[in-house]
Design an enzyme around this catalytic site. Structure first.
Site, PDB file in Angstrom:
ATOM      1  N   LYS A  80      33.100  19.659  38.856  1.00  0.00           N
ATOM      2  CA  LYS A  80      34.191  20.605  39.083  1.00  0.00           C
ATOM      3  C   LYS A  80      35.548  19.947  38.833  1.00  0.00           C
ATOM      4  O   LYS A  80      36.439  20.551  38.267  1.00  0.00           O
ATOM      5  CB  LYS A  80      34.109  21.146  40.519  1.00  0.00           C
ATOM      6  CG  LYS A  80      35.107  22.239  40.830  1.00  0.00           C
ATOM      7  CD  LYS A  80      34.763  23.525  40.105  1.00  0.00           C
ATOM      8  CE  LYS A  80      35.818  24.595  40.260  1.00  0.00           C
ATOM      9  NZ  LYS A  80      35.700  25.639  39.225  1.00  0.00           N
ATOM     10  N   HIS A 119      37.074  30.388   5.394  1.00  0.00           N
ATOM     11  CA  HIS A 119      37.450  29.022   5.019  1.00  0.00           C
ATOM     12  C   HIS A 119      36.379  28.009   5.422  1.00  0.00           C
ATOM     13  O   HIS A 119      36.629  26.814   5.438  1.00  0.00           O
ATOM     14  CB  HIS A 119      38.801  28.661   5.641  1.00  0.00           C
ATOM     15  CG  HIS A 119      39.902  29.576   5.192  1.00  0.00           C
ATOM     16  ND1 HIS A 119      40.392  29.565   3.910  1.00  0.00           N
ATOM     17  CD2 HIS A 119      40.543  30.574   5.839  1.00  0.00           C
ATOM     18  CE1 HIS A 119      41.321  30.508   3.790  1.00  0.00           C
ATOM     19  NE2 HIS A 119      41.432  31.133   4.948  1.00  0.00           N
ATOM     20  N   GLU A 127      37.834  30.830  25.547  1.00  0.00           N
ATOM     21  CA  GLU A 127      37.338  30.766  26.916  1.00  0.00           C
ATOM     22  C   GLU A 127      35.940  31.404  26.994  1.00  0.00           C
ATOM     23  O   GLU A 127      35.060  30.898  27.694  1.00  0.00           O
ATOM     24  CB  GLU A 127      38.335  31.451  27.865  1.00  0.00           C
ATOM     25  CG  GLU A 127      37.924  31.533  29.313  1.00  0.00           C
ATOM     26  CD  GLU A 127      37.683  30.179  29.983  1.00  0.00           C
ATOM     27  OE1 GLU A 127      38.000  29.122  29.400  1.00  0.00           O
ATOM     28  OE2 GLU A 127      37.136  30.189  31.113  1.00  0.00           O
ATOM     29  N   CYS A 183      40.266  29.602  54.757  1.00  0.00           N
ATOM     30  CA  CYS A 183      40.106  28.994  56.079  1.00  0.00           C
ATOM     31  C   CYS A 183      38.829  29.489  56.769  1.00  0.00           C
ATOM     32  O   CYS A 183      38.405  30.614  56.601  1.00  0.00           O
ATOM     33  CB  CYS A 183      41.268  29.284  57.027  1.00  0.00           C
ATOM     34  SG  CYS A 183      42.838  28.717  56.414  1.00  0.00           S
ATOM     35  N   ASN A 233      42.711  32.178  61.275  1.00  0.00           N
ATOM     36  CA  ASN A 233      42.654  32.431  59.835  1.00  0.00           C
ATOM     37  C   ASN A 233      43.447  33.700  59.571  1.00  0.00           C
ATOM     38  O   ASN A 233      43.235  34.703  60.248  1.00  0.00           O
ATOM     39  CB  ASN A 233      41.194  32.620  59.402  1.00  0.00           C
ATOM     40  CG  ASN A 233      41.086  33.064  57.957  1.00  0.00           C
ATOM     41  OD1 ASN A 233      41.958  32.774  57.140  1.00  0.00           O
ATOM     42  ND2 ASN A 233      40.028  33.780  57.642  1.00  0.00           N
ATOM     43  N   GLY A 234      44.367  33.654  58.615  1.00  0.00           N
ATOM     44  CA  GLY A 234      45.177  34.839  58.307  1.00  0.00           C
ATOM     45  C   GLY A 234      46.639  34.452  58.265  1.00  0.00           C
ATOM     46  O   GLY A 234      46.989  33.270  58.202  1.00  0.00           O
ATOM     47  N   ARG A 276      35.068  27.439  52.446  1.00  0.00           N
ATOM     48  CA  ARG A 276      36.222  28.314  52.656  1.00  0.00           C
ATOM     49  C   ARG A 276      37.550  27.549  52.590  1.00  0.00           C
ATOM     50  O   ARG A 276      38.617  28.149  52.631  1.00  0.00           O
ATOM     51  CB  ARG A 276      36.118  29.016  54.012  1.00  0.00           C
ATOM     52  CG  ARG A 276      34.918  29.930  54.125  1.00  0.00           C
ATOM     53  CD  ARG A 276      34.847  30.524  55.512  1.00  0.00           C
ATOM     54  NE  ARG A 276      35.941  31.447  55.732  1.00  0.00           N
ATOM     55  CZ  ARG A 276      35.905  32.742  55.464  1.00  0.00           C
ATOM     56  NH1 ARG A 276      34.815  33.276  54.967  1.00  0.00           N
ATOM     57  NH2 ARG A 276      36.946  33.515  55.700  1.00  0.00           N
ATOM     58  N   LYS A 311      32.564  29.417  28.268  1.00  0.00           N
ATOM     59  CA  LYS A 311      31.691  29.880  29.355  1.00  0.00           C
ATOM     60  C   LYS A 311      30.232  29.861  28.900  1.00  0.00           C
ATOM     61  O   LYS A 311      29.356  29.385  29.614  1.00  0.00           O
ATOM     62  CB  LYS A 311      32.054  31.304  29.803  1.00  0.00           C
ATOM     63  CG  LYS A 311      33.365  31.467  30.524  1.00  0.00           C
ATOM     64  CD  LYS A 311      33.399  30.901  31.936  1.00  0.00           C
ATOM     65  CE  LYS A 311      33.819  29.477  31.957  1.00  0.00           C
ATOM     66  NZ  LYS A 311      35.110  29.069  32.251  1.00  0.00           N
ATOM     67  N   GLU A 326      28.954  26.145  28.399  1.00  0.00           N
ATOM     68  CA  GLU A 326      28.853  25.229  29.554  1.00  0.00           C
ATOM     69  C   GLU A 326      27.781  25.635  30.555  1.00  0.00           C
ATOM     70  O   GLU A 326      27.219  24.783  31.227  1.00  0.00           O
ATOM     71  CB  GLU A 326      30.212  25.041  30.250  1.00  0.00           C
ATOM     72  CG  GLU A 326      30.691  26.214  31.053  1.00  0.00           C
ATOM     73  CD  GLU A 326      31.988  25.950  31.804  1.00  0.00           C
ATOM     74  OE1 GLU A 326      32.201  24.828  32.259  1.00  0.00           O
ATOM     75  OE2 GLU A 326      32.776  26.899  31.933  1.00  0.00           O
ATOM     76  N   TRP A 359      42.344  26.037  54.189  1.00  0.00           N
ATOM     77  CA  TRP A 359      42.738  26.136  52.784  1.00  0.00           C
ATOM     78  C   TRP A 359      44.205  26.521  52.810  1.00  0.00           C
ATOM     79  O   TRP A 359      44.555  27.663  53.099  1.00  0.00           O
ATOM     80  CB  TRP A 359      41.900  27.198  52.066  1.00  0.00           C
ATOM     81  CG  TRP A 359      42.251  27.324  50.617  1.00  0.00           C
ATOM     82  CD1 TRP A 359      43.027  28.278  50.035  1.00  0.00           C
ATOM     83  CD2 TRP A 359      41.820  26.465  49.560  1.00  0.00           C
ATOM     84  NE1 TRP A 359      43.113  28.059  48.686  1.00  0.00           N
ATOM     85  CE2 TRP A 359      42.387  26.963  48.362  1.00  0.00           C
ATOM     86  CE3 TRP A 359      41.024  25.318  49.517  1.00  0.00           C
ATOM     87  CZ2 TRP A 359      42.170  26.338  47.141  1.00  0.00           C
ATOM     88  CZ3 TRP A 359      40.815  24.724  48.292  1.00  0.00           C
ATOM     89  CH2 TRP A 359      41.377  25.229  47.121  1.00  0.00           C
TER      90      TRP A 359
HETATM   91  C1  AGP Z   1      35.716  25.284  32.865  1.00  0.00           C
HETATM   92  O1  AGP Z   1      34.808  26.208  33.289  1.00  0.00           O
HETATM   93  C2  AGP Z   1      35.589  23.932  33.448  1.00  0.00           C
HETATM   94  N1  AGP Z   1      35.445  23.901  34.832  1.00  0.00           N
HETATM   95  C3  AGP Z   1      36.596  22.927  32.895  1.00  0.00           C
HETATM   96  O2  AGP Z   1      36.810  23.155  31.550  1.00  0.00           O
HETATM   97  C4  AGP Z   1      37.952  22.847  33.619  1.00  0.00           C
HETATM   98  O3  AGP Z   1      38.728  23.960  33.312  1.00  0.00           O
HETATM   99  C5  AGP Z   1      38.658  21.551  33.218  1.00  0.00           C
HETATM  100  O4  AGP Z   1      37.872  20.460  33.594  1.00  0.00           O
HETATM  101  C6  AGP Z   1      40.026  21.432  33.812  1.00  0.00           C
HETATM  102  O5  AGP Z   1      40.004  21.435  35.185  1.00  0.00           O
HETATM  103  P1  AGP Z   1      41.316  21.656  36.022  1.00  0.00           P
HETATM  104  O6  AGP Z   1      41.780  23.058  35.784  1.00  0.00           O
HETATM  105  O7  AGP Z   1      40.900  21.433  37.440  1.00  0.00           O
HETATM  106  O8  AGP Z   1      42.322  20.651  35.556  1.00  0.00           O
END
Ligand code: AGP
Length: 643
Positions: A638, A540, A517, A24, A128-129, A54, A521, A524, A102
């Site tokens: 995102k 293999h 993972e 928030c 906020n809080g 925020r 990272k 990407e 938020w």
């Molecule tokens: C990872 O760093 C990415 N942002 C991407 O793989 C993400 O995890 C994926 O698009 C799924 O998003 P979500 O968790 O919002 O469903």
């Protein structure tokens, strides 16, 4: 509750002290009509827009109009989506407050949006809080005739002030009295039609700063809100209260009191002038809290995000345990990072509770889930709660009658809305496209779920359960340590990694999803091809690509993987690979790779959480080393809402 009340409070305050509270944003502006007042609504909009990072569940503002009326405009939604509807630009005046939310408690509805008001619509408050004693206060106020309309804790504040005013106190004394009996955390800004040139403020734990502009004073959760108007700031301290007008500031320290008697708490005037600072940050840098990128800020926020998630998990987890106990099949679905959390979850359910589940990549899940029944459970993991691949799979599963559990970071987003049970991570907004704190908090959810399930099903003896739980509680501290220890290592390593074209990330057992993972990272944000697979698979096929200097990262969590991965490191070294291992301190494999990053030895079930952190840092520093912006990787978004 996962932690005892006392433990929660101690860690909570410790972490809040270190990181501040990131959910928030609040703003207050006291000005004149010749300074910013003629465009007060527009200025409030600009300040709130700067605070959007925020939280963006709902937005609202209140102004006292030149004819002395209080106008409150608020609704659910992102600020740019509701700008027209709320009509920011139509309002002028000399005081106004605003809020961007938020949601953590109570859904993001129009009614729950801030500001909140008293019975007579004369007082408006943004906050906020969390007010911990709001239920007692609310009951007492209702008995005294106050009418509440929202589900928020915040609404007690204007009613308390109103109550003390009714009993004869002037606004400022009533405000101080109200603040003194609040328990929990708060940053508050309040306006009152009876004092139409003032904004009253108070702070305890949640951050609050004052900005000194030309003919205008600002009160806000964070500096970026008003940075385009002034860079002279005062950071308020706990239990400081006061008020601003367009040209003056009063700050006092108060103590807390217990009762509803209208005696203002003792206060002392604070000499704040020596504490005023000039901030040299740009607006962008200020939003990032001084970090060069949101991703790095979010990596550093993990201890607090993990702590908040651990302490926020409650009865909903037992609801999930019950569903799984009765289920024929359990599926865990997610995309990208959320899929890696799903896969980790699947291992954990098996290891700790003896429950077989299948983790499926969300975009492939709908075909699989079209054959489920009402005796099956689907756990849908999505930090945004909006990923279309996951949402479509959820709809298919629901149509077939399966029970769906959502694990999300965004309250009331599409996937939780369409699910039967909602489990929320409490990571706060994540702005960087690369998921970091949302991943580690998803792992917290699965670790805790597996522990509870193991306890209920009797696969986990009481002693082991307690031991693992206490290790999980220590994770925020461990992550804090890992960040501090690994940041210089990652910076140094990244110089070499930056020149590579390809890399492998290998693990065994629970180390596999963590390696996946790590690879995601690196590819990407640093645009280096990276592939992860179970270390036993090298011979293999994939080992054919290895030539001298080829980077191979090994994830060793310190369980079954530690016993068998040594041979996999040796076989890579024999082909001249550049081997790097993340392993527990004193591990039997520590002498095998060329580079070893030794981390605290925890149970491997819990180690998944801190052991991803070095990979996040290596990817981050490699991306910046290569000159890329890790917050906005090319071709990615995102939230992915196209299939
Ligand atoms: C990872 O760093 C990415 N942002 C991407 O793989 C993400 O995890 C994926 O698009 C799924 O998003 P979500 O968790 O919002 O469903």
């Amino acid at each position: 509750m996962l932690l005892s009340e006392i433990e929660i409070l101690i860690i909570y305050y410790l972490l809040l002290f270190i990181y501040g509270f990131t959910m928030c944003g609040i703003i207050g502006i006291a000005t004149t009509l010749t300074a910013l007042g003629a465009n007060l609504g527009t200025v409030l909009y600009c300040c709130l827009k700067n605070l959007e990072y925020r939280g963006y569940d709902s937005v609202g503002f209140a102004v006292i109009t030149p004819d002395g009326r209080l106008v409150v405009r608020k609704c659910r939604g992102k600020i740019d989506d509701v700008r027209e509807k709320l009509g920011f630009d139509r309002y002028c005046g000399v005081v106004g407050i605003g809020h961007t939310r938020w949601a953590t408690h109570g859904p993001p509805t129009d009614v729950n949006a801030h500001p909140h008001t008293d019975c007579n619509m004369g007082i408006a408050v943004v906050h906020n809080g969390i007010i911990e004693n709001y239920l007692e206060l609310r009951e007492e106020l209702i008995e005294r005739g106050h009418r509440f309309i929202s589900e928020t804790d915040t609404e007690v504040i204007p009613h308390l002030v109103e109550e003390f005013k009714r009993r004869g106190l002037p606004t400022y004394d009533a405000f101080k009295k109200a603040v003194s009996i609040l328990r929990g955390t708060f940053a508050i800004a309040m306006i009152d039609v009876d004092e139409p040139d003032k904004i009253f403020f108070a702070r305890y734990t949640s951050p609050l700063v004052i900005g000194f502009g030309k003919g205008t004073m600002f009160v806000s959760s964070d500096i970026p809100a008003f940075l385009e108007y002034t860079n002279r700031v005062l950071v308020l301290r706990d239990l400081e209260v006061g008020y601003v007008t367009s040209s003056s500031v009063v700050v006092e320290g108060i103590s807390q009191s217990e009762d509803l008697d209208p005696v203002p708490p003792p206060s002392r005037v604070v000499e704040f002038r020596p504490r005023i600072r000039v901030v040299e940050w740009s607006l962008e840098a200020a939003k990032k809290g001084g970090y060069p990128h949101f991703m790095l800020k979010e990596i550093h926020e993990q201890p607090y995000a993990i702590f908040s998630t651990i302490s926020g998990l409650g009865p909903e987890i037992d609801g999930v345990v019950e569903l799984i106990r009765r289920a024929d099949h359990v599926f865990i679905i997610g995309a990208g990072t959320s899929y890696h959390a799903s896969l980790t979850g699947s291992y954990l359910l098996h290891e700790l509770a003896g429950v077989f589940s299948q983790a499926i990549i969300a975009s492939e899940a709908q075909w699989y889930l079209s054959k489920v029944s009402d005796r099956d459970v689907v756990i849908a993991v999505s930090q945004s709660g909006e990923t279309i691949d996951t949402l479509v799979a959820v709809r298919v599963a629901k149509r077939c009658g399966a029970k769906v559990v959502a694990v999300s970071n965004v309250i009331d987003s599409a996937i939780p809305r369409e699910s039967d049970i909602q489990v929320y991570t409490r990571a706060g907004p994540e702005i960087g496209v690369a998921a970091t704190k949302t991943f580690t908090t998803q792992l917290v959810v699965f670790t805790y779920l597996a522990l509870r399930l193991g306890k209920v099903l009797g696969t986990l003896p009481e002693d082991n359960y307690r031991d693992l739980l206490s290790k999980l509680r220590k994770v925020p501290e461990v992550v804090e340590y890992v960040i501090a220890r690994c940041e210089p290592i990652a910076r140094k390593l990244s110089r070499e990694v930056a020149s590579k074209r390809s890399a492998y990330f290998l693990g065994r057992w629970l180390g596999v999803p963590i390696s996946m993972e790590g690879a995601l990272k690196l590819k990407e944000i640093a645009y280096i091809h990276a592939e992860a697979y179970p270390a036993g698979e090298s011979k293999h096929g994939p080992i054919a690509l290895v030539e001298p200097g080829f980077p191979v990262f090994f994830t060793v969590l310190g369980g079954y993987d530690e016993e068998i991965i040594g041979g996999n490191i040796e076989e890579m070294r024999a082909r001249g690979a550049w081997t790097i291992a993340i392993c527990p301190r004193g591990s039997r494999v520590r002498r095998l790779p060329e580079v070893v990053i030794e981390l605290p030895r925890l149970s491997p079930y819990v180690a998944t959480i801190p052991y991803i952190v070095p990979y996040q840092l290596i990817a981050y520093y490699t991306a910046t080393q290569r000159g890329f912006d890790p917050d906005k990787p090319r071709n990615l978004a995102k939230t992915v809402t196209v299939m």
